[in-house]
Design a protein around this motif. Structure first.
Motif, PDB file in Angstrom:
ATOM      1  N   ASP A  99      29.818 -18.117 -11.350  1.00  0.00           N
ATOM      2  CA  ASP A  99      28.559 -18.575 -10.749  1.00  0.00           C
ATOM      3  C   ASP A  99      27.852 -19.398 -11.825  1.00  0.00           C
ATOM      4  O   ASP A  99      27.232 -18.859 -12.734  1.00  0.00           O
ATOM      5  CB  ASP A  99      27.717 -17.381 -10.307  1.00  0.00           C
ATOM      6  N   ASN A 132      25.554 -24.264  -7.771  1.00  0.00           N
ATOM      7  CA  ASN A 132      24.384 -24.758  -7.044  1.00  0.00           C
ATOM      8  C   ASN A 132      23.390 -25.256  -8.094  1.00  0.00           C
ATOM      9  O   ASN A 132      22.503 -24.522  -8.515  1.00  0.00           O
ATOM     10  CB  ASN A 132      23.782 -23.641  -6.188  1.00  0.00           C
ATOM     11  N   LEU A 147      31.290 -21.361  -8.088  1.00  0.00           N
ATOM     12  CA  LEU A 147      30.077 -21.651  -7.329  1.00  0.00           C
ATOM     13  C   LEU A 147      29.117 -22.388  -8.257  1.00  0.00           C
ATOM     14  O   LEU A 147      28.810 -21.902  -9.340  1.00  0.00           O
ATOM     15  CB  LEU A 147      29.427 -20.362  -6.837  1.00  0.00           C
ATOM     16  N   VAL A 191      33.203 -11.285 -11.720  1.00  0.00           N
ATOM     17  CA  VAL A 191      32.283 -12.410 -11.570  1.00  0.00           C
ATOM     18  C   VAL A 191      31.620 -12.687 -12.913  1.00  0.00           C
ATOM     19  O   VAL A 191      31.073 -11.769 -13.535  1.00  0.00           O
ATOM     20  CB  VAL A 191      31.200 -12.125 -10.509  1.00  0.00           C
ATOM     21  N   LEU A 218      24.100 -15.479  -5.708  1.00  0.00           N
ATOM     22  CA  LEU A 218      25.477 -15.839  -5.348  1.00  0.00           C
ATOM     23  C   LEU A 218      26.488 -14.938  -6.040  1.00  0.00           C
ATOM     24  O   LEU A 218      27.533 -14.599  -5.468  1.00  0.00           O
ATOM     25  CB  LEU A 218      25.748 -17.306  -5.678  1.00  0.00           C
ATOM     26  N   ALA A 219      26.190 -14.536  -7.278  1.00  0.00           N
ATOM     27  CA  ALA A 219      27.076 -13.608  -7.980  1.00  0.00           C
ATOM     28  C   ALA A 219      27.105 -12.259  -7.277  1.00  0.00           C
ATOM     29  O   ALA A 219      28.169 -11.655  -7.098  1.00  0.00           O
ATOM     30  CB  ALA A 219      26.608 -13.446  -9.427  1.00  0.00           C
ATOM     31  N   ALA A 278      28.551 -14.742 -14.340  1.00  0.00           N
ATOM     32  CA  ALA A 278      27.333 -15.446 -13.933  1.00  0.00           C
ATOM     33  C   ALA A 278      26.679 -16.023 -15.181  1.00  0.00           C
ATOM     34  O   ALA A 278      26.334 -15.278 -16.105  1.00  0.00           O
ATOM     35  CB  ALA A 278      26.376 -14.493 -13.223  1.00  0.00           C
ATOM     36  N   VAL A 331      35.555 -15.113 -10.198  1.00  0.00           N
ATOM     37  CA  VAL A 331      34.515 -16.042  -9.745  1.00  0.00           C
ATOM     38  C   VAL A 331      33.635 -16.450 -10.922  1.00  0.00           C
ATOM     39  O   VAL A 331      33.305 -15.632 -11.788  1.00  0.00           O
ATOM     40  CB  VAL A 331      33.639 -15.397  -8.649  1.00  0.00           C
ATOM     41  N   THR A 344      23.263 -19.386 -12.412  1.00  0.00           N
ATOM     42  CA  THR A 344      23.110 -18.240 -11.505  1.00  0.00           C
ATOM     43  C   THR A 344      21.691 -18.017 -11.004  1.00  0.00           C
ATOM     44  O   THR A 344      21.502 -17.459  -9.935  1.00  0.00           O
ATOM     45  CB  THR A 344      23.657 -16.966 -12.181  1.00  0.00           C
ATOM     46  N   THR A 356      20.550 -23.147  -1.468  1.00  0.00           N
ATOM     47  CA  THR A 356      20.980 -21.751  -1.559  1.00  0.00           C
ATOM     48  C   THR A 356      21.472 -21.265  -0.201  1.00  0.00           C
ATOM     49  O   THR A 356      22.489 -20.571  -0.101  1.00  0.00           O
ATOM     50  CB  THR A 356      19.840 -20.853  -2.059  1.00  0.00           C
ATOM     51  N   SER A 388      29.043 -12.472  -4.138  1.00  0.00           N
ATOM     52  CA  SER A 388      30.477 -12.560  -4.438  1.00  0.00           C
ATOM     53  C   SER A 388      31.088 -11.175  -4.582  1.00  0.00           C
ATOM     54  O   SER A 388      32.167 -10.897  -4.038  1.00  0.00           O
ATOM     55  CB  SER A 388      30.704 -13.362  -5.724  1.00  0.00           C
TER      56      SER A 388
END
Length: 283
Positions: A153, A218, A216, A173, A161-162, A175, A151, A156, A134, A165
């Motif tokens: 995510d 992760n 994104l 966004v 991160l959302a 997510a 974007v 999420t 993260t 953003s």
């Protein structure tokens, strides 16, 4: 790359604490991913393994054994009903990623030395910023062109991160997460940070999502490799893909997978043995 962020208080439920011993750090990531697709709620990485939490009624020893190798063992014990949020509040400390961003809980004072301050209350989801992945994602986001961008995510968790953003200027966004608790927690944190441009959806697939300017992800190595084709499909030419959740030793595997679908690596970083890589879709 799932960690124990915190567990909400469920005073009428009975839980098991499952201690899994493995000699391989890579296996910790794999086991966590496999159990996370089931009924386990939270995970804590420890030396030589991990600790996982599950409702007693949902525990299936045979299923768990099938996830383990021959030299891996587990023990399970009931845990007392307690206020997990209270425990978390006494141990959770704010996280600062240089002067760029900070992550704190509502009971912490403002972080005066950071440009972007995110306030979260993680319950059964992941993404407090404490874990290296993260941290790496947040740090890399400082260099990406979020202004007016669309974007995704992917995975999420807490929504960190959302939220970041939108703070960086994203116009829209999306997510997503496959975990119901993460979706609930992300929505709460998005409201707490007064975000207006984030749509949260519970999804188990990214198929059918319109192309995005920035993605994104992760998550973990297995999920990233499994979704390589789908990730490429929702990228326009020049879209940016930022991924983490895998070890430094897996970098060549990740690169090979994405290079095959028209991505070029533009940046990479590592922290405590974990890797983050940023790609641009060039074809």
């Amino acid at each position: 790359k799932c960690k124990l962020a915190a567990m909400q208080a469920f005073f009428m439920e009975k839980y098991l604490q499952v201690h899994i011993i493995t000699k391989s750090p890579e296996r910790v990531d794999i086991i966590t991913a496999e159990l996370g697709d089931g009924d386990f709620y939270a995970f804590e990485e420890i030396e030589n393994g991990l600790i996982a939490y599950i409702k007693s009624e949902d525990f299936n020893g045979e299923m768990l054994t099938r996830c383990l190798l021959n030299d891996e063992v587990y023990t399970a014990k009931p845990i007392e009903n307690k206020n997990w949020n209270e425990d978390w509040e006494t141990s959770f400390q704010p996280v600062e990623v240089d002067s760029f961003a900070g992550i704190r809980a509502h009971f912490h004072g403002p972080l005066k030395e950071v440009k972007n301050e995110i306030v979260i209350t993680p319950k059964m989801s992941f993404g407090t910023g404490h874990h290296a992945t993260t941290y790496l994602m947040v740090k890399a986001m400082e260099t990406l062109p979020f202004r007016n961008a669309s974007v995704l995510d992917f995975g999420t968790g807490t929504g960190v991160l959302a939220i970041l953003s939108e703070m960086l200027g994203a116009a829209a966004v999306l997510a997503i997460d496959n975990d119901e608790w993460s979706i609930r927690n992300a929505r709460e944190n998005i409201i707490a940070n007064k975000c207006k441009n984030i749509l949260v959806e519970q999804r188990s697939s990214i198929k059918g999502i319109p192309p995005k300017d920035i993605i994104l992800a992760n998550i973990n190595l297995n999920v990233l490799i499994k979704n390589t084709v789908e990730l490429a499909a929702i990228c326009n030419k020049d879209s940016t893909l930022l991924v983490s959740g895998f070890f430094v030793s897996d970098k060549d595997t990740i690169n090979s997978a994405f290079f095959a679908y028209g991505f070029q690596e533009i940046m990479s970083s590592e922290r405590h043995g974990w890797q983050a890589s940023c790609f641009k879709k060039i074809s």
